[in-house]
Design a protein around this motif. Structure first.
Motif, PDB file in Angstrom:
ATOM      1  N   GLN A   1      -2.659  -4.967  -6.861  1.00 26.88           N
ATOM      2  CA  GLN A   1      -1.632  -3.789  -7.073  1.00 26.88           C
ATOM      3  C   GLN A   1      -1.674  -3.061  -8.354  1.00 26.88           C
ATOM      4  O   GLN A   1      -1.500  -1.778  -8.198  1.00 26.88           O
TER       5      GLN A   1
ATOM      6  N   ARG B   1      -1.787  -1.980  13.756  1.00 26.62           N
ATOM      7  CA  ARG B   1      -0.494  -2.550  13.946  1.00 26.62           C
ATOM      8  C   ARG B   1       0.201  -1.392  14.802  1.00 26.62           C
ATOM      9  O   ARG B   1       1.198  -1.595  15.559  1.00 26.62           O
TER      10      ARG B   1
ATOM     11  N   ILE C   1       4.759 -14.102   2.566  1.00 30.18           N
ATOM     12  CA  ILE C   1       4.748 -12.551   1.773  1.00 30.18           C
ATOM     13  C   ILE C   1       4.156 -11.797   3.370  1.00 30.18           C
ATOM     14  O   ILE C   1       4.623 -10.986   3.781  1.00 30.18           O
ATOM     15  N   VAL C   2       3.079 -12.503   4.098  1.00 27.31           N
ATOM     16  CA  VAL C   2       2.674 -11.555   5.079  1.00 27.31           C
ATOM     17  C   VAL C   2       3.449 -11.699   6.140  1.00 27.31           C
ATOM     18  O   VAL C   2       3.892 -10.914   7.290  1.00 27.31           O
TER      19      VAL C   2
ATOM     20  N   THR D   1       6.565  -9.946   6.112  1.00 25.30           N
ATOM     21  CA  THR D   1       6.038  -8.453   6.519  1.00 25.30           C
ATOM     22  C   THR D   1       6.163  -8.090   7.970  1.00 25.30           C
ATOM     23  O   THR D   1       6.713  -7.145   8.553  1.00 25.30           O
ATOM     24  N   VAL D   2       5.231  -8.901   8.579  1.00 21.73           N
ATOM     25  CA  VAL D   2       5.103  -8.761   9.980  1.00 21.73           C
ATOM     26  C   VAL D   2       6.621  -8.950  10.875  1.00 21.73           C
ATOM     27  O   VAL D   2       6.675  -7.933  11.568  1.00 21.73           O
TER      28      VAL D   2
ATOM     29  N   ASP E   1       9.476  -8.490   9.623  1.00 23.77           N
ATOM     30  CA  ASP E   1      10.658  -7.640   9.024  1.00 23.77           C
ATOM     31  C   ASP E   1      11.845  -8.856   8.605  1.00 23.77           C
ATOM     32  O   ASP E   1      12.793  -8.572   8.801  1.00 23.77           O
TER      33      ASP E   1
ATOM     34  N   PRO F   1      14.063 -10.628   6.381  1.00 26.15           N
ATOM     35  CA  PRO F   1      14.589 -10.019   5.042  1.00 26.15           C
ATOM     36  C   PRO F   1      14.423 -11.152   3.660  1.00 26.15           C
ATOM     37  O   PRO F   1      15.550 -11.545   3.373  1.00 26.15           O
TER      38      PRO F   1
ATOM     39  N   VAL G   1       6.746  -7.305  -0.929  1.00 25.74           N
ATOM     40  CA  VAL G   1       5.533  -6.403  -0.343  1.00 25.74           C
ATOM     41  C   VAL G   1       6.149  -4.913  -0.512  1.00 25.74           C
ATOM     42  O   VAL G   1       5.485  -4.040  -0.562  1.00 25.74           O
TER      43      VAL G   1
ATOM     44  N   SER H   1       8.154  -3.907  -2.902  1.00 27.07           N
ATOM     45  CA  SER H   1       8.014  -3.613  -4.273  1.00 27.07           C
ATOM     46  C   SER H   1       6.593  -3.237  -4.360  1.00 27.07           C
ATOM     47  O   SER H   1       6.277  -2.134  -5.155  1.00 27.07           O
ATOM     48  N   ILE H   2       5.376  -3.925  -3.819  1.00 27.72           N
ATOM     49  CA  ILE H   2       4.142  -3.237  -3.768  1.00 27.72           C
ATOM     50  C   ILE H   2       3.998  -1.976  -3.251  1.00 27.72           C
ATOM     51  O   ILE H   2       3.537  -0.982  -4.051  1.00 27.72           O
ATOM     52  N   LEU H   3       4.519  -1.856  -2.122  1.00 33.59           N
ATOM     53  CA  LEU H   3       4.609  -0.320  -1.426  1.00 33.59           C
ATOM     54  C   LEU H   3       5.237   0.611  -2.418  1.00 33.59           C
ATOM     55  O   LEU H   3       4.489   1.772  -2.178  1.00 33.59           O
ATOM     56  N   ARG H   4       6.091   0.550  -3.073  1.00 35.22           N
ATOM     57  CA  ARG H   4       6.715   1.485  -4.070  1.00 35.22           C
ATOM     58  C   ARG H   4       6.112   1.392  -5.439  1.00 35.22           C
ATOM     59  O   ARG H   4       6.820   2.033  -6.104  1.00 35.22           O
ATOM     60  N   SER H   5       5.477   0.533  -5.578  1.00 38.61           N
ATOM     61  CA  SER H   5       4.864   0.236  -6.845  1.00 38.61           C
ATOM     62  C   SER H   5       6.297  -0.024  -7.935  1.00 38.61           C
ATOM     63  O   SER H   5       6.359   0.313  -9.090  1.00 38.61           O
ATOM     64  N   ASP H   6       7.131  -0.785  -7.435  1.00 47.10           N
ATOM     65  CA  ASP H   6       8.278  -1.543  -8.200  1.00 47.10           C
ATOM     66  C   ASP H   6       7.912  -2.548  -9.111  1.00 47.10           C
ATOM     67  O   ASP H   6       7.960  -3.541  -8.338  1.00 47.10           O
TER      68      ASP H   6
ATOM     69  N   ILE I   1       7.607  -6.673  -8.584  1.00 47.61           N
ATOM     70  CA  ILE I   1       6.640  -7.352  -8.292  1.00 47.61           C
ATOM     71  C   ILE I   1       6.693  -8.617  -9.299  1.00 47.61           C
ATOM     72  O   ILE I   1       6.426  -9.899  -9.181  1.00 47.61           O
TER      73      ILE I   1
ATOM     74  N   PHE J   1       9.359 -11.086  -8.662  1.00 45.89           N
ATOM     75  CA  PHE J   1       8.871 -12.108  -7.510  1.00 45.89           C
ATOM     76  C   PHE J   1       7.992 -13.023  -7.940  1.00 45.89           C
ATOM     77  O   PHE J   1       7.909 -14.163  -7.739  1.00 45.89           O
TER      78      PHE J   1
END
Lengths: 288, 335, 530
Positions: free
Chosen positions: A137, A241, B277-278, B281-282, B284, B286, B293, B295-300, B304, B307
């Motif tokens: 990341q 997906r 983690i995965v 994600t699949v 949904d 919570p 994940v 956080s990763i998508l938003r570079s938060d 990360i 977690f």
């Protein structure tokens, strides 16, 4: 084990599971090398036919087409290259870092050894994939970074393994006599210890390949892996997906490829363990 | 006394390990390519807005100063603010932990109750067709990418057959959390409809998470049982004419239990925590895996880091507990 | 099944629980959820509602919380968007264009029953300026802290630093909060951020009932809302916005009737799936969200107009719009949306023609280098556009590397001309419905390092757009923007692909949805059950 070598090999070949594993791994290598020849539409890696997108499997496209209208089978064959490259380099680098560290830490006693193994312990205090995700990341998505993050999170396993094995052979007579004969420390480590701890390391390499392929696929799935133009199995599943449930082949085929390849490495690893590392033979179950 | 000493030394080592982990993760996260301040400020922010916020949040100070401040905060349980939701990470993680635990515990239970008996049976009927079948399944289970399995299960059971919900934890807006476990809350309320809803939502993610874990347990249990069966004292007892049933119960079960207990930490950490983690994600789901994940998508990066530290902490603690339990089950390991 | 059914019947069930259990089990397994709760509208949203503070978040995905629970001074409705009086009834502008005086509506109630006055508006403006987050970006440049006045409880005076023709169109973003309530909940000088992220202090049509950051929020209809609720219509008693990130779950939930609405920018394949369902209606509207490739103009060969035109001829507009997006959108050949005033109607744009591209490339006569494209991770459409483009570029001898990054990394790179990639495919959404939102921000020197995505600098364009900001006469402004847009297209400063169409999937039982590009059809105060 005092059995002659050829008998060992013959037994390996007779064991159907190990043989299957070896065949799958060889198949992967074959596909990776000859992808341009094997692929029915090798140009589809770069050449798109948008009017032909998301078509179900047919004679022309045995695995259907993807979101850009490319032949999925062709892209998957080229994906074998990506997968093989990633796992070979990542595991190779992890070994090159981890094994020397484990050897040195196991050979010498003292605070340096203690420190090295403590650092490895810190890396091991988080599940490997979590660490790999955090690293890749940070570095951004690319094949090089996938390799780097997998290697950086995998070396402590090799360090710990090499350390434990070195410790266990260090007090053996042949090592002590080599030292007594005045061999230098590097010489003892490389020529006397390493060959004797090689078996468990080789067994682990095969299984480590499988683990690495799965982890690389997870990174690809999370969008942290190969760039969009590169055919990579995990990424393909991620792409597919949004087209479920209609484009079932798009998800299913790359997933099966991952499954078979990982299974191949695992079976091969089990088989190698039977031959090379009799101590941990599957509970003595073989032989019957 | 010896056991106490071991526990004590383990607890002592916990501190430097955690410190090292924080240092490691801090190093990784602070070379991140995105500017966290920019994220907080929002996409319409101006240059002055960003500069002002940078000073306010302390991002303009030297790295080591930030690190010391960070350690101090982490020690108090403060992992900083989520750059996206602008709320404390600890609070976000706490709110999501029960979801992950509910799923994880369900998966471990399923894995143990399927994996261990199968392993025992497989070993007792070694080389029978049953043994071969179990081994094929267990080898396969370890080779499947869990995100792919999750999607295939969704495709079959949710989209084609419509037996299970596609994702989420419960139908409708979840009731006010108390224990945080949907199933336990529903049982406490005697709200059977909610319980069924929660169980239906649990089914596929649990199955996905449990499969590799069960596969691993089958292999380990089988190997453990075979080792015992072929051991000298079992041979001796057999020779002495002990009934086979007694031998099986006495030795085989102990072997199975030992294998399970020693591996449960690994199973929980590698297959359940990392798998979450995965799988989350699949589906949904919570939990904290989905949080990671996102956080990763938003570079938060605070997310990360938070977690990763939690995952490390949980992993370390689980392993510690497992070691302790193990030392009771199998006194031999206390040197 | 919805929670309403669950919670309402929870207590009644104690006695016959076993029987009920079996029945419930059968119902759960055999019948898919049928009815929705009476009067509740459930919306599956593609962004999480983890922060409800209207002054902290300012993105389209999370618009539903602020637009339903808060009111601005004015409000955008319909498409093309028009502004209607809302908390303010009218305004006057001083002749020098610097002073805006708003007359507030009397008797507007906050959700706690207290009356909204000018003090709340002043507090709101100061709070935004102090927090410097989200919507503050619209005002920081034009309004200084401490300059907003409240001469009487129903009058607010804003004083601008310089004349701005767009200030009025940003007024709907002044979402007024209850100053007393927020101030009571301030902790360590955080402007009440911690509290307001989980609570509501607005006057809006719906009042917060529950919030779970991992799930979403439920809000009940605010009976005392100043706009009133026309009797006889079945307004929504409750609205629930739930965050459902997975597209397939949203679509399946719509089909099963679990959700009554979802976002209007689903992949078109999914829209086609929904069209087949009898209980779902798809509302259509041309939005104002232009998809384009932003060029980093600061580096060669992007300084060469022929090179840029070659790129414009190398994008397969038809393949992308008709095959990949299945013809669901219309070509938009300029940076400004076709359906907004000021956009020239006769503008042609470039067509896909690799021969012309090669000819332009020959004219450019420059040293080529590999160029980089930076699509947005998590937005597959940008990725597909990039991959398609890279493929065509290869055919005219240009090597292109595609690397996806999350939006915040991409937007961070825009900050500096050195970090921005050569090309970025993205959308420009409507933050305020004025031509300046596009051509005035994306290509002008004053927005470098901010809202400019191109690092383009042209004195003539700067002059035109600055002038268009100073004057307020729309006819004059139209002429200026016409000129500016033609300039950008002729100079090929970017590849302009399409204007998004909004396909709003709603339950067919619902009427009254009013789509506006600002808020994207998430404002529920107009909607009702048929």
């Amino acid at each position: 084990m005092t059995k002659p070598r050829f008998a060992v090999i013959r037994r390996f070949l007779r064991d159907r599971a190990s043989f299957l594993g070896a065949a799958i791994v060889l198949g992967l290598v074959f596909c990776a090398i000859f992808a341009p020849v094997l692929a029915p539409h090798p140009n589809d890696i770069y050449d798109f036919h948008t009017a032909n997108r998301l078509k179900p499997p047919s004679w022309d496209n045995p695995f259907g087409t993807d979101r850009m209208g490319s032949d999925l089978l062709s892209r998957m064959l080229f994906g074998a290259r990506t997968t093989l490259t990633i796992c070979v380099i990542a595991v190779g680098v992890a070994c090159l870092i981890g094994i020397p560290i484990g050897l040195i830490a196991g050979y010498y006693r003292g605070w340096v050894s203690e420190m090295l193994m403590r650092i490895a312990e810190i890396f091991l205090s988080v599940p490997q994939i979590v660490l790999a995700i955090a690293i890749s990341q940070t570095l951004g998505p690319s094949i090089e970074n996938v390799v780097l993050s997998l290697a950086a999170s995998f070396w402590p396993f090799w360090a710990r393994l090499a350390y434990a094995e070195t410790r266990s052979v260090k007090n053996e007579v042949f090592v002590e006599s080599a030292i007594a004969l005045g061999c230098s420390a590097p010489r003892v480590m490389l020529l006397h210890i390493l060959p004797n701890i090689a078996s468990p390391l080789i067994v682990r390499t095969s299984i480590g390949m499988g683990v690495t392929i799965l982890n690389a696929a997870v990174l690809g799935f999370l969008g942290l892996g190969a760039p969009p133009t590169t055919p990579e199995w995990g990424r393909m599943i991620n792409e597919a997906r949004e087209f479920l449930p209609d484009a079932w082949w798009y998800v299913t085929c790359p997933g099966l490829a991952i499954f078979f390849v990982v299974m191949g490495f695992n079976l091969l690893g089990d088989g190698l363990r039977d031959i090379l590392d009799p101590r941990i033979r599957r509970g003595g179950a073989r032989r019957g | 006394m010896k056991r106490l000493a071991i526990i004590f030394s383990r607890l002592i080592w916990l501190v430097p390990t955690l410190l090292g982990l924080i240092a490691l993760v801090f190093t990784i996260s602070h070379v991140i390519p995105a500017d966290p301040v920019r994220v907080i400020a929002g996409e319409q922010a101006t240059a002055e807005q960003i500069a002002a916020l940078r000073t306010k949040l302390g991002f303009d100070r030297p790295l080591w100063e930030q690190f010391l401040a960070y350690i101090g905060k982490v020690a108090q349980g403060d992992l900083g603010m989520s750059l996206f939701s602008q709320r404390p990470i600890t609070e976000d993680l706490m709110a999501r932990l029960p979801a992950t635990l509910e799923l994880g515990i369900a998966a471990v239970f399923l894995a143990v109750f399927v994996g261990v008996p199968l392993g025992v049976v497989s070993a007792l009927f070694r080389n029978s067709p049953l043994d071969h079948a179990v081994r094929v399944v267990s080898v396969s289970g370890l080779a499947i990418a869990s995100f792919w399995l999750a999607m295939e299960l969704q495709l079959l059971f949710s989209m084609k057959l419509a037996w299970t919900p596609l994702s989420g934890r419960i139908d409708g807006f979840p009731p006010e959390p108390r224990s945080g476990f949907m199933t336990i809350d529903a049982i406490a309320d005697r709200d059977w409809e909610a319980l069924f809803s929660a169980l239906r939502h649990l089914a596929l993610p649990t199955l996905t998470l449990a499969l590799p874990a069960a596969a691993q347990l089958v292999r380990l249990t089988r190997a453990g049982v075979l080792e015992v069966i072929n051991s000298n004292h079992v041979l001796y007892q057999r020779a002495m004419g002990y009934p086979e049933r007694v031998i099986v119960w006495k030795y085989v079960l102990r072997a199975a239990m030992t294998a399970t207990v020693t591996q449960i930490g690994l199973i929980f950490g590698v297959y359940v925590l990392a798998g979450a983690i995965v799988v989350e994600t699949v589906f949904d789901w919570p939990g904290i895996g989905l949080f990671a994940v996102n956080s990763i998508l938003r570079s938060d990066y605070n997310g990360i880091v938070g977690f990763t530290i939690w995952a490390g902490l949980i992993f370390i603690l689980v392993n510690l507990i497992v070691d302790l339990v193990h030392s009771f089950v199998d006194p031999r390991i206390v040197r | 099944m919805t929670t309403n059914a669950i919670t309402n019947t929870g207590r009644l069930r104690m006695k016959t629980k076993m029987l009920r259990m079996v029945a419930a089990a059968a119902a759960m397994f055999l019948a898919p959820a049928l009815a929705s709760a009476q009067g509740r509208y459930v919306h599956a949203n593609n962004s999480p509602f983890d922060n409800l503070d209207p002054h902290a978040v300012f993105d389209v995905g999370r618009a539903a919380s602020r637009i339903n629970m808060y009111d601005g001074l004015y409000r955008w409705v319909d498409n093309p968007p028009k502004m209607i009086p809302w908390l303010a009834e009218s305004h006057t502008i001083s002749p020098d264009g610097l002073t805006y005086t708003f007359k507030l509506r009397r008797g507007v109630k906050f959700h706690d029953g207290s009356e909204m006055t000018s003090a709340d508006v002043v507090y709101t403006m100061e709070r935004m300026l102090a927090m410097k987050k989200g919507p503050a970006g619209l005002f920081l440049g034009s309004i200084a802290p401490g300059t907003t006045q409240a001469p009487d409880p129903y009058t607010v005076v804003f004083t601008l630093k310089e004349p701005s023709a767009i200030f009025l169109s940003t007024v709907p973003e002044i979402q007024v909060v209850n100053s007393k309530l927020v101030q009571r909940n301030v902790k360590d000088g955080d402007h009440g951020e911690g509290w307001l992220s989980r609570n509501d202090a607005g006057t809006g049509s719906f009042a917060l009932r529950r919030h779970d950051p991992a799930v979403g929020f439920i809000a009940t209809r605010f009976k005392d809302h100043f706009y009133g609720w026309e009797p006889g219509k079945k307004w929504f008693d409750e609205i629930e916005f739930r965050s459902v990130l997975d597209v397939n779950t949203r679509v399946l939930g719509m089909i099963k009737g679990d959700y009554q609405g979802t976002d209007g920018y689903l992949p078109y394949d999914q829209i086609e799936r929904l069209r087949k369902e009898p209980n779902i209606q798809i509302l259509e509207d041309e939005s104002m969200r232009v998809f384009y490739f932003a060029f980093n103009m600061s580096r060669p060969p992007f300084d060469n107009v022929h090179f840029r035109r070659a790129l414009n001829h190398a994008f397969d507009y038809n393949g992308f719009i008709n095959d990949i997006l299945k013809g669901s959108v219309a070509r938009n050949p300029s940076p400004n949306p076709n359906n907004l005033w000021g956009t020239p109607k006769d503008i042609k744009g470039y067509e896909f023609d690799l021969d012309k591209a090669k000819a332009e490339l020959a004219k450019a006569n420059i040293q080529l280098r590999p160029i980089t494209i930076n699509p947005l991770a998590g937005f597959p459409e940008t990725e597909q556009a990039s991959v398609l483009f890279a493929n065509a570029l290869r055919k005219i001898g240009i090597e292109a590397k595609v690397e996806a990054s999350p939006w915040n990394i991409v937007s961070d790179r825009f900050r500096s001309k050195d970090t921005m990639h050569d090309m970025v495919p993205l959308w420009k959404s409507t933050y305020y419905a004025d031509p300046n939102n596009w051509v005035g921000e994306l290509f002008t020197t004053r927005h470098h390092g901010g809202r400019s995505t191109t690092w383009y600098s042209n004195p003539e364009l700067d002059r035109i757009t600055d002038e268009a900001l100073r004057i307020t006469d729309q006819a004059e402004r139209t002429k200026l923007y016409d000129k500016a847009i033609r300039h950008i297209v002729d100079e090929a400063v970017g590849i302009f692909v399409y204007n998004t169409k909004w396909f709003g999937p709603y339950s067919s039982k619902i009427g009254g949805i009013r789509f506006s590009p600002i808020g994207s059809g998430q404002e529920m105060r107009w909607a009702y059950f048929k």
